[in-house]
Design a protein around this motif. Sequence first.
Motif, short mmCIF file in Angstrom:
data_model
loop_
_atom_site.label_atom_id
_atom_site.label_comp_id
_atom_site.label_asym_id
_atom_site.label_seq_id
_atom_site.Cartn_x
_atom_site.Cartn_y
_atom_site.Cartn_z
N LEU A 52 41.41 26.48 64.12
CA LEU A 52 42.79 26.78 63.73
C LEU A 52 42.77 27.58 62.44
O LEU A 52 42.21 27.15 61.44
N ASP A 53 43.39 28.75 62.48
CA ASP A 53 43.52 29.64 61.33
C ASP A 53 45.00 29.77 61.01
O ASP A 53 45.79 30.23 61.85
N LEU A 54 45.38 29.36 59.80
CA LEU A 54 46.80 29.36 59.44
C LEU A 54 47.44 30.73 59.51
O LEU A 54 48.66 30.83 59.64
N THR A 55 46.65 31.77 59.39
CA THR A 55 47.22 33.12 59.39
C THR A 55 47.11 33.80 60.75
O THR A 55 47.40 34.99 60.87
N GLY A 78 44.94 25.06 52.81
CA GLY A 78 45.64 25.97 51.92
C GLY A 78 44.66 26.70 51.03
O GLY A 78 43.45 26.48 51.10
N ILE A 79 45.19 27.56 50.18
CA ILE A 79 44.36 28.30 49.24
C ILE A 79 45.01 28.24 47.86
O ILE A 79 46.19 27.91 47.72
N PHE A 80 44.20 28.55 46.85
CA PHE A 80 44.72 28.67 45.49
C PHE A 80 44.13 29.91 44.87
O PHE A 80 42.91 30.07 44.81
N THR A 81 44.98 30.84 44.43
CA THR A 81 44.53 32.00 43.65
C THR A 81 45.29 31.96 42.33
O THR A 81 46.52 31.83 42.34
N PRO A 82 44.62 32.06 41.21
CA PRO A 82 45.32 32.05 39.92
C PRO A 82 46.04 33.37 39.70
O PRO A 82 45.59 34.23 38.92
N THR A 83 47.15 33.55 40.41
CA THR A 83 47.84 34.83 40.42
C THR A 83 49.23 34.72 39.81
O THR A 83 50.04 33.89 40.22
N ALA A 84 49.49 35.53 38.81
CA ALA A 84 50.82 35.60 38.20
C ALA A 84 51.74 36.43 39.09
O ALA A 84 51.30 37.35 39.79
N LEU A 85 53.02 36.10 39.05
CA LEU A 85 53.97 36.78 39.94
C LEU A 85 54.28 38.21 39.51
O LEU A 85 54.53 39.08 40.36
N ILE A 86 54.26 38.50 38.22
CA ILE A 86 54.57 39.85 37.74
C ILE A 86 53.29 40.67 37.54
O ILE A 86 53.16 41.78 38.05
N ALA A 87 52.33 40.12 36.83
CA ALA A 87 51.11 40.86 36.51
C ALA A 87 50.07 40.79 37.61
O ALA A 87 49.15 41.62 37.65
N GLY A 88 50.18 39.83 38.52
CA GLY A 88 49.17 39.66 39.55
C GLY A 88 49.29 40.66 40.68
O GLY A 88 50.29 41.36 40.82
N LEU A 95 49.45 36.61 50.14
CA LEU A 95 48.47 35.75 50.80
C LEU A 95 48.77 34.28 50.52
O LEU A 95 48.66 33.44 51.42
N GLU A 96 49.14 33.97 49.28
CA GLU A 96 49.53 32.59 48.95
C GLU A 96 50.69 32.13 49.83
O GLU A 96 50.66 31.03 50.39
N MET A 97 51.70 32.96 49.95
CA MET A 97 52.88 32.58 50.73
C MET A 97 52.55 32.49 52.22
O MET A 97 52.99 31.55 52.90
N GLU A 98 51.77 33.42 52.73
CA GLU A 98 51.39 33.39 54.14
C GLU A 98 50.59 32.14 54.47
O GLU A 98 50.80 31.52 55.53
N THR A 99 49.69 31.75 53.58
CA THR A 99 48.80 30.63 53.86
C THR A 99 49.44 29.29 53.55
O THR A 99 49.32 28.34 54.34
N ALA A 140 52.11 32.39 41.79
CA ALA A 140 52.12 32.62 43.24
C ALA A 140 51.92 31.31 43.99
O ALA A 140 52.59 31.05 44.99
N TYR A 141 51.00 30.49 43.52
CA TYR A 141 50.75 29.20 44.16
C TYR A 141 51.96 28.29 44.03
O TYR A 141 52.39 27.65 45.00
N SER A 142 52.55 28.25 42.83
CA SER A 142 53.72 27.40 42.62
C SER A 142 54.89 27.83 43.51
O SER A 142 55.59 26.98 44.06
N ALA A 143 55.09 29.14 43.64
CA ALA A 143 56.18 29.63 44.48
C ALA A 143 55.98 29.22 45.93
O ALA A 143 56.92 28.79 46.61
N ALA A 144 54.74 29.32 46.41
CA ALA A 144 54.46 28.94 47.80
C ALA A 144 54.62 27.44 48.01
O ALA A 144 55.16 26.99 49.02
N LYS A 145 54.16 26.64 47.04
CA LYS A 145 54.27 25.18 47.17
C LYS A 145 55.71 24.72 46.98
O LYS A 145 56.15 23.74 47.61
N ALA A 146 56.48 25.41 46.14
CA ALA A 146 57.90 25.08 46.02
C ALA A 146 58.62 25.37 47.33
O ALA A 146 59.49 24.60 47.77
#
Length: 227
Positions: A52-55, A78-88, A95-99, A140-146
């Motif tokens: 099973l592949d989530l994507t 799930g995945i975690f990337t230390p990605t900022a929403l503006i600078a990332g 990818l965070e949201m898709e996964t 990015a991770y927080s937005a997806a988890k929210a």
Amino acid sequence: MELKDSVAVVTGANRGLGRRLTTQLLDRGAKVYAATRRPQSGNVDGAVPLHLDLTDAASIEAAARIASDATVLVNNAGIFTPTALIAGEEEAVRLEMETNYFGPLAVTRAFAPVIEANGGGAVLNVLSVLSWLHLPASGAYSAAKAASWALTGAVRQELAPRGITVSGLYVGFMDTDMAAQVPADQKSDPASVAAQALDGLEKGLPEILADEVSRQIKQSLAAPPAA
């Protein structure tokens, strides 16, 4: 619900919390499909390997056909990337949201009819304290988890008439590969978190707060954002 003699599908079952959830479900007398992108790696003794592949929508649909006796779904992968929403990088944000959001949603949509046809059951969504605590370095991770927090609440109400309970598990750092750089005294034991999650699932709890950090942050939600 009673986990003994249930049939569970656990995504991301080959390591970390997913592996603990898989082994503990087996210990409680459940049949378990260990769902991963590469079923040939990291198999859990006693579990049924499941691709099973989530994507990948086709792999999700195929998994639901194979695990046609499922009564429990654990959305753990799930995945975690230390990605900022503006600078990332926008690609990492997507990818965070898709996964972490669209993936669990697609799996739940595929397995809800299966669980209903088998007489009802339960869904457990593995979320995070970062569903509520939004830090810029992991925006990015927080937005997806929210988004997945909102998904959990909405789907809970949508699936209740179909005999399916929906629980959310909230936890801070755990002693897994994803948090390898975090000091040991700041991390929870994933085996303990898995036990709390399954106890809460059996009780039908809508929210399972597995550590003190999650309990504190949940209590602070009514405070002004600056706090």
